[in-house]
Design an enzyme around this catalytic site. Structure first.
Site, PDB file in Angstrom:
ATOM      1  N   ASN A  14       0.869  -1.470   0.384  1.00 54.54           N
ATOM      2  CA  ASN A  14       0.014  -0.080  -0.531  1.00 54.54           C
ATOM      3  C   ASN A  14       1.044   1.289  -0.028  1.00 54.54           C
ATOM      4  OD1 ASN A  14      -3.194  -0.043   0.148  1.00 54.54           O
ATOM      5  ND2 ASN A  14      -1.913  -2.008   1.191  1.00 54.54           N
ATOM      6  N   ASN A  99      -5.871   5.678   8.613  1.00 52.34           N
ATOM      7  CA  ASN A  99      -5.409   4.663   9.187  1.00 52.34           C
ATOM      8  C   ASN A  99      -6.327   3.691   7.414  1.00 52.34           C
ATOM      9  OD1 ASN A  99      -4.838   1.913   9.758  1.00 52.34           O
ATOM     10  ND2 ASN A  99      -6.472   1.264  10.493  1.00 52.34           N
ATOM     11  N   HIS A 101      -8.108  -0.164   7.520  1.00 54.03           N
ATOM     12  CA  HIS A 101      -7.957  -1.353   8.116  1.00 54.03           C
ATOM     13  C   HIS A 101      -8.940  -2.244   6.968  1.00 54.03           C
ATOM     14  CE1 HIS A 101      -8.987  -3.789  11.195  1.00 54.03           C
ATOM     15  NE2 HIS A 101      -9.820  -4.829  10.627  1.00 54.03           N
TER      16      HIS A 101
HETATM   17  C1  GAR Z   1      -3.762  -4.258   4.653  1.00 53.29           C
HETATM   18  O1  GAR Z   1      -4.355  -5.334   4.276  1.00 53.29           O
HETATM   19  C2  GAR Z   1      -3.506  -3.569   5.519  1.00 53.29           C
HETATM   20  O2  GAR Z   1      -5.411  -3.040   4.509  1.00 53.29           O
HETATM   21  C3  GAR Z   1      -3.592  -4.358   6.317  1.00 53.29           C
HETATM   22  O3  GAR Z   1      -2.352  -4.543   6.419  1.00 53.29           O
HETATM   23  C4  GAR Z   1      -1.643  -4.797   5.723  1.00 53.29           C
HETATM   24  C5  GAR Z   1      -1.092  -3.773   5.188  1.00 53.29           C
HETATM   25  O4  GAR Z   1      -0.197  -4.758   3.587  1.00 53.29           O
HETATM   26  N1  GAR Z   1      -3.009  -3.144   7.854  1.00 53.29           N
HETATM   27  C6  GAR Z   1      -4.218  -3.484   9.426  1.00 53.29           C
HETATM   28  O5  GAR Z   1      -3.734  -5.020   9.544  1.00 53.29           O
HETATM   29  C7  GAR Z   1      -4.425  -1.994  10.332  1.00 53.29           C
HETATM   30  N2  GAR Z   1      -4.949  -2.717  11.546  1.00 53.29           N
HETATM   31  P1  GAR Z   1       0.894  -3.595   2.889  1.00 53.29           P
HETATM   32  O6  GAR Z   1       2.364  -4.409   3.798  1.00 53.29           O
HETATM   33  O7  GAR Z   1       1.050  -4.926   1.576  1.00 53.29           O
HETATM   34  O8  GAR Z   1       0.408  -2.779   2.668  1.00 53.29           O
END
Ligand code: GAR
Length: 188
Positions: A14, A99, A101
């Site tokens: 992300n 954030n 989620h």
């Molecule tokens: C994402 O899916 C985000 O929504 C989640 O971690 C992942 C990170 O992926 N966030 C949470 O769970 C926060 N509570 P990435 O490192 O590939 O962006």
């Protein structure tokens, strides 16, 4: 120009998507990427994209110097992109924080609910749909004002991994735009 700092704990797909989206943007600049995990792949992604990256310890996160550093950089928004620590109250007071989620809050939120643990619980409970929630951060896990939710189906044959892939697609589609829209509406 509005300066963003991205906080992330893991892979950073992300974060990468956000950096690419705002490259050469007339109004928004990704200033830096910050991780609480030494060696997190997000730091490598940032370096490869020419964005400054920093590792920080829990002591640094809880102390005043990091806030001062971010203020000196004129950061107008902190974006949590897969950041797994609860943000301490003095950060919430000092900055606007957004954030993402990987579920439809308030379902599957709160302490311990992050990344694959969310998807495992949703698949285990045979939910019919899931999605993403982009929200402002307050002093409690996953409780701030919602800016956007988007849904996707969950299929009987899904695993946590196949669901995670579908959720990531939603995140890539909506997260940068939600940040841009928020800054257009409310950015200082
Ligand atoms: C994402 O899916 C985000 O929504 C989640 O971690 C992942 C990170 O992926 N966030 C949470 O769970 C926060 N509570 P990435 O490192 O590939 O962006």
């Amino acid at each position: 120009m509005k300066n963003i700092a991205i906080f992330a704990s893991g892979s950073g797909s992300n974060a990468e998507n956000i950096i690419v989206y705002f490259k050469n943007h007339p109004m928004v600049r990704v200033d830096s990427v910050w991780s609480n995990k030494r060696g997190a792949f997000v730091l490598t992604r940032a370096q490869n994209l020419g964005v400054e990256s920093h590792y920080f310890t829990r002591e640094e996160f809880l102390g005043p110097a990091m806030i001062t550093e971010l203020q000196n950089r004129n950061i107008g928004l902190i974006v949590l992109a897969g950041f797994l620590w609860l943000v301490p109250p003095h950060f919430v007071d000092a900055f606007t924080i957004i954030n993402i989620h990987p579920a439809l809050l308030p379902a599957y939120g709160g302490k311990g609910m992050y990344g694959s643990s969310v998807h495992e619980a949703i698949v285990h409970n045979q939910e019919k749909e899931s999605g993403i929630t982009i929200h402002l951060v307050n002093k409690e896990y996953d409780k701030g004002e919602h800016l956007l939710q988007a849904k996707c189906p969950v299929f009987p044959e899904d695993t946590a991994d196949t669901l995670a892939a579908r959720i990531h697609e939603l995140e890539y589609k909506y997260f940068p735009k939600a940040i841009e829209d928020y800054l257009n509406r409310c950015g200082s």
